[in-house]
Design an enzyme around this catalytic site. Structure first.
Site, PDB file in Angstrom:
ATOM      1  N   HIS A   1      41.304 -16.515  10.921  1.00 25.45           N
ATOM      2  CA  HIS A   1      41.235 -17.966  10.693  1.00 25.45           C
ATOM      3  C   HIS A   1      40.324 -18.202   9.480  1.00 25.45           C
ATOM      4  O   HIS A   1      39.404 -17.414   9.232  1.00 25.45           O
ATOM      5  CB  HIS A   1      40.617 -18.593  11.946  1.00 25.45           C
ATOM      6  CG  HIS A   1      40.610 -20.078  11.999  1.00 25.45           C
ATOM      7  ND1 HIS A   1      39.663 -20.838  11.360  1.00 25.45           N
ATOM      8  CD2 HIS A   1      41.423 -20.954  12.646  1.00 25.45           C
ATOM      9  CE1 HIS A   1      39.904 -22.117  11.611  1.00 25.45           C
ATOM     10  NE2 HIS A   1      40.964 -22.213  12.384  1.00 25.45           N
TER      11      HIS A   1
ATOM     12  N   ASP B   1      35.381 -13.043  16.891  1.00 30.02           N
ATOM     13  CA  ASP B   1      35.737 -14.462  16.921  1.00 30.02           C
ATOM     14  C   ASP B   1      36.567 -14.676  18.191  1.00 30.02           C
ATOM     15  O   ASP B   1      37.736 -14.299  18.245  1.00 30.02           O
ATOM     16  CB  ASP B   1      36.541 -14.800  15.656  1.00 30.02           C
ATOM     17  CG  ASP B   1      37.122 -16.212  15.699  1.00 30.02           C
ATOM     18  OD1 ASP B   1      37.019 -16.888  16.750  1.00 30.02           O
ATOM     19  OD2 ASP B   1      37.702 -16.629  14.677  1.00 30.02           O
TER      20      ASP B   1
ATOM     21  N   GLN C   1      39.957 -18.107  20.481  1.00 26.26           N
ATOM     22  CA  GLN C   1      41.210 -18.201  21.252  1.00 26.26           C
ATOM     23  C   GLN C   1      41.181 -17.365  22.525  1.00 26.26           C
ATOM     24  O   GLN C   1      42.152 -17.394  23.293  1.00 26.26           O
ATOM     25  CB  GLN C   1      42.407 -17.772  20.392  1.00 26.26           C
ATOM     26  CG  GLN C   1      42.690 -18.669  19.207  1.00 26.26           C
ATOM     27  CD  GLN C   1      43.092 -20.094  19.607  1.00 26.26           C
ATOM     28  OE1 GLN C   1      43.532 -20.352  20.728  1.00 26.26           O
ATOM     29  NE2 GLN C   1      42.932 -21.031  18.695  1.00 26.26           N
TER      30      GLN C   1
ATOM     31  N   LYS D   1      37.873 -25.590  23.131  1.00 25.14           N
ATOM     32  CA  LYS D   1      39.105 -24.833  23.357  1.00 25.14           C
ATOM     33  C   LYS D   1      39.158 -24.262  24.766  1.00 25.14           C
ATOM     34  O   LYS D   1      40.084 -23.544  25.120  1.00 25.14           O
ATOM     35  CB  LYS D   1      39.221 -23.715  22.322  1.00 25.14           C
ATOM     36  CG  LYS D   1      39.487 -24.243  20.893  1.00 25.14           C
ATOM     37  CD  LYS D   1      39.740 -23.114  19.945  1.00 25.14           C
ATOM     38  CE  LYS D   1      39.587 -23.494  18.492  1.00 25.14           C
ATOM     39  NZ  LYS D   1      40.745 -24.195  17.954  1.00 25.14           N
TER      40      LYS D   1
ATOM     41  N   CYS E   1      45.329 -22.764   9.538  1.00 26.84           N
ATOM     42  CA  CYS E   1      44.095 -22.219   8.953  1.00 26.84           C
ATOM     43  C   CYS E   1      44.170 -20.710   8.759  1.00 26.84           C
ATOM     44  O   CYS E   1      43.174 -19.999   8.902  1.00 26.84           O
ATOM     45  CB  CYS E   1      42.868 -22.583   9.779  1.00 26.84           C
ATOM     46  SG  CYS E   1      42.569 -24.339   9.880  1.00 26.84           S
TER      47      CYS E   1
HETATM   48  N1  PLP Z   1      38.765 -18.962  14.901  1.00 26.80           N
HETATM   49  C1  PLP Z   1      39.969 -19.079  15.473  1.00 26.80           C
HETATM   50  C2  PLP Z   1      40.764 -17.844  15.789  1.00 26.80           C
HETATM   51  C3  PLP Z   1      40.475 -20.355  15.760  1.00 26.80           C
HETATM   52  O1  PLP Z   1      41.681 -20.470  16.314  1.00 26.80           O
HETATM   53  C4  PLP Z   1      39.693 -21.485  15.442  1.00 26.80           C
HETATM   54  C5  PLP Z   1      40.214 -22.857  15.675  1.00 26.80           C
HETATM   55  O2  PLP Z   1      41.387 -23.110  15.648  1.00 26.80           O
HETATM   56  C6  PLP Z   1      38.437 -21.311  14.875  1.00 26.80           C
HETATM   57  C7  PLP Z   1      38.012 -20.026  14.611  1.00 26.80           C
HETATM   58  C8  PLP Z   1      37.559 -22.456  14.513  1.00 26.80           C
HETATM   59  O3  PLP Z   1      37.152 -23.138  15.652  1.00 26.80           O
HETATM   60  P1  PLP Z   1      36.377 -24.540  15.522  1.00 26.80           P
HETATM   61  O4  PLP Z   1      37.225 -25.411  14.645  1.00 26.80           O
HETATM   62  O5  PLP Z   1      36.290 -25.023  16.929  1.00 26.80           O
HETATM   63  O6  PLP Z   1      35.044 -24.261  14.935  1.00 26.80           O
END
Ligand code: PLP
Length: 427
Positions: free
Chosen positions: A144, A221, A224, A247, A385
């Site tokens: 992401h 990370d 998900q 999430k 993203c």
């Molecule tokens: N990393 C992953 C794999 C994600 O799917 C997301 C959000 O869609 C994020 C990071 C970023 O999360 P946040 O926008 O809640 O900071």
């Protein structure tokens, strides 16, 4: 909590006709989610945008309201009753997060706004303090943007280099064939547990072990995966792990970074201000012990309270049951989508997290999502993203349906019906 008392009474198993698996998530679970009972454009809402954010159950909403109605005050400051209650609630939430991910101690938990801030915090503190010119940061091609751009910024500042574990030719998994070579000179491995674009569940335990063997620090990370599958930072063997509360049924604006105590001790502060200092002079200051050293300013106390309630809610369902339900719905959706001609479905051939991304040869994703919305179906389109990954996939955008434990096979059937109708119309 009322809902807890309700759970066993209403609890029943419902058959899963296609694969013969049983879900242990009670069908009545949807009654806990006020947003899910509404109609959109005259149709019952089918909410398939859970990878972006999940809906919130009543116990979470009530916990936040209760906090503001009874306990609201600032933390760590007053000697009065309300401040003591707010502090206990906030620090209690930190213990709950530690327990949720099996961290050795609540001191290993730094509250952040979410995954993005947690990743930026590591880059700005551990990264800035430890990376030099020529050091390698190893990422994957399915990250992401929030696990890519902070490292680009850091690389520009320090002269460190970015290297990537590629995705396989069928874009389903990570290609680990040259991993040993890729790991040379690596100081940090940072990768996603579950891809938000492909649904791939990466072998993070194995990868963290390999990275550790060459002396690299590891970051997962878990945006998900937290709240979607059993998460145990000690079993994963990672040094850092980041996730977002919103999430996993919690409120927006709160998330956490797990950071191993030894690493925290050597990290410079993130932001300066109140709460993070012990003594301040005109020229210099001394900082609180971690994790408070990394939490400047009034924190998101109500958010932490809501996150605590969300974790109680999820644990009552059980992470194994949630994961089984997620993967079952995703497999069923993939199977039903495969009935369409001219569709390209992305992601792994085998087990996947709770999402499916796809494109139709002849139908623009934007038209698809707009018309699905007119029928009450909420999906996401775009690059999610993960723009560099989409460049590799050779498509500017995909459509993504993403699921959680409150979604049903009947909703997948409705989604397929809507897609059939939309495609007919657009033809
Ligand atoms: N990393 C992953 C794999 C994600 O799917 C997301 C959000 O869609 C994020 C990071 C970023 O999360 P946040 O926008 O809640 O900071």
């Amino acid at each position: 909590h009322l809902w807890r008392e309700r759970l066993p009474r209403h609890h029943h198993r419902w058959p899963n006709p296609r694969r013969g698996r049983m879900s242990s998530i009670p069908a009545t679970i949807r009654e806990d989610f006020p947003t899910l009972t509404q109609e959109i454009n005259g149709h019952p809402l089918v909410y398939f945008d859970n990878a972006a954010t999940t809906q919130k159950p009543r116990p979470v909403l009530e916990a936040i309201q209760r906090y503001y109605e009874h306990d609201n005050a600032n933390v760590h400051r007053g000697i009065h009753e309300l401040s003591n209650r707010a502090t206990a609630a906030y620090e209690g939430a930190r213990h709950r997060v530690a327990q949720f991910i099996n961290a050795p101690s609540a001191k290993d938990i730094i509250f952040t706004r979410g995954t993005t801030e947690a990743l930026n915090l590591v880059a700005a503190t551990w990264g800035a303090g430890n990376l030099r010119e020529g050091d390698v940061i190893l990422l994957t091609e399915m990250e992401h943007h929030s696990n890519l751009v902070p490292w680009q910024l850091l690389a520009q500042r320090t002269g460190a280099q970015l290297r990537f574990i590629p995705v396989t030719g069928d874009f389903g998994e990570l290609d680990l064939s040259d991993l040993d070579e890729r790991l040379s000179d690596v100081k940090l491995l940072s990768l996603t547990h579950i891809s938000n674009a492909l649904g791939t569940i990466n072998p993070v335990t194995e990868l963290c072990a390999k990275a550790k063997a060459v002396g690299a620090v590891t970051l997962v990370d878990a945006a998900q995966s937290a709240g979607h599958l059993p998460l145990d930072v000690q079993a994963l063997g990672c040094d850092f792990l980041a996730f977002s509360g919103h999430k996993l049924c919690g409120p927006t604006g709160i998330g956490a970074l797990f950071a191993r105590a030894e690493l925290q001790a050597a990290m410079p502060p993130y932001q300066g201000g109140g709460e993070m200092i012990s003594t301040v002079g005109f020229q210099t200051s001394e900082y609180h012990e971690p994790p408070h050293k990394f939490e400047a300013g009034t924190p998101n106390i109500a958010g932490a309270v809501g996150l605590h309630a969300a974790m109680d809610y999820l644990d009552a369902l059980g992470s194994e049951a949630i994961h089984a339900h997620d993967t079952d719905i995703a497999a069923y959706a993939k199977e039903r989508l495969a009935e369409f001609d001219g569709i390209r479905i992305f992601g792994p051939a085998g087990e996947r997290g709770g999402l499916v991304s796809f494109v139709f040869e002849k139908v623009h994703a934007l038209d698809l999502a707009t018309m699905a919305d007119q029928q009450g179906v909420a999906i996401r389109i775009g690059h999610h993203c993960t723009q560099p990954l989409h460049e590799k996939l050779g498509v500017p955008a995909t459509a993504r349906a993403s699921f959680y434990f409150y979604n049903t096979r009947a909703e997948v059937d409705r989604f397929i019906e809507v897609l059939q109708k939309v495609i007919q119309l657009l033809k």
